[in-house]
Design a protein around this motif. Sequence first.
Motif, PDB file in Angstrom:
ATOM      1  N   ASP A   1      -4.493  -7.794  11.600  1.00  0.00           N
ATOM      2  CA  ASP A   1      -5.552  -8.312  12.476  1.00  0.00           C
ATOM      3  C   ASP A   1      -5.161  -8.095  13.936  1.00  0.00           C
ATOM      4  O   ASP A   1      -4.051  -8.430  14.344  1.00  0.00           O
TER       5      ASP A   1
ATOM      6  N   GLU B   1      -0.586 -10.846  10.391  1.00  0.00           N
ATOM      7  CA  GLU B   1      -1.416 -11.271   9.269  1.00  0.00           C
ATOM      8  C   GLU B   1      -2.516 -10.239   9.019  1.00  0.00           C
ATOM      9  O   GLU B   1      -2.920  -9.502   9.914  1.00  0.00           O
TER      10      GLU B   1
ATOM     11  N   SER C   1      -8.934 -11.816   7.516  1.00  0.00           N
ATOM     12  CA  SER C   1      -9.253 -12.649   6.354  1.00  0.00           C
ATOM     13  C   SER C   1      -9.953 -11.890   5.229  1.00  0.00           C
ATOM     14  O   SER C   1      -9.686 -12.133   4.048  1.00  0.00           O
ATOM     15  N   TYR C   2     -10.833 -10.951   5.554  1.00  0.00           N
ATOM     16  CA  TYR C   2     -11.591 -10.256   4.517  1.00  0.00           C
ATOM     17  C   TYR C   2     -10.734  -9.293   3.703  1.00  0.00           C
ATOM     18  O   TYR C   2     -11.145  -8.794   2.646  1.00  0.00           O
TER      19      TYR C   2
ATOM     20  N   LYS D   1      -7.255  -9.889   2.885  1.00  0.00           N
ATOM     21  CA  LYS D   1      -6.062 -10.497   2.272  1.00  0.00           C
ATOM     22  C   LYS D   1      -5.986 -10.275   0.769  1.00  0.00           C
ATOM     23  O   LYS D   1      -4.953  -9.854   0.245  1.00  0.00           O
TER      24      LYS D   1
END
Length: 313
Positions: free
Chosen positions: A79, A85, A88-89, A91
Amino acid sequence: MKNKMSLALIVALFLTLTIFSGCSNKKEEAKEDNKTRVVSTLKGDVKIPANPKRIADISGASEDLLILGHTPVATANSDAYNIKEFPSYLKDKMKNAKIVGYNMNDTMDVEAILDTNPDLIIMSERQEKIYDQLKKIAPVVVMKDYGNDWRARMMDVAKLFGQEKDAKKWLSAYDQKAKEDGKEIAAKNGDQTYLSVLASGGQFFVLADAGVGSILYDDMKLKKPANLPKQKGITLPVVTIEGLSKIDADHIIMIATDADKKNLESNPVWKSMRAVKEGNVTFLNSSPYFTQCYQPIGKELLLDDIKEKVTKK
């Protein structure tokens, strides 16, 4: 007694055939694993595994690989707002892939790449300074810096595996969906113009030919505002809040952090804009949407998301 001997012979024969078959299969698998193919790269022709099983991608093409059925063991598709990390879409889709850097940077964690024991490394020319280190680990494919041309990147990645048909099929389905969603938006909203902007610390980066802007104009075929500034390469045009007000779009899609959104909502120039007064503003969180709008899986997910948000009254 004869029956017992016959049974023993049958069992022995079955075991022999099973063992032979198992050995044969293993030999075939080993033969398949040892196959190689030669591909053209920015560093010349490179011999790579015909069927790589442990791909380290630091070029930014990890979503292209996922679409083609290859989950990388190492990636730099993190990201933009939290480079340690996954957005979110992504992971769940990345499974156990290790993040070894951020693809827009010119260097990576080489030791972390080594730890994943790759049999193929895909990198961008922007990371050329670590090429000599990486080629000691595994065969390296150096790809060009595609800028905003994500379609060309997907096709070039597909060529590495002889999967051009798969890539074309995915792109065709994406384009069809984008056009359909664009038609639905136009049918519900009428003849509106759309503007996509990234807010960052009081500055406004206009996504004219990239990110959400590319999705709106190139893919969904929605209308641009008359005063949209021109974009040169990957560099986004930057405007002040006053400059933003002069673009005068019917609908604004604003990518912003919570802090930037709060500052905007208290700004008198912002509150005076026609789109704001008419309630035609869509806010998207900087994480994951800024990263998401530049990548193929992210773009596909955004199509319905944008349609839902800009047609909601």
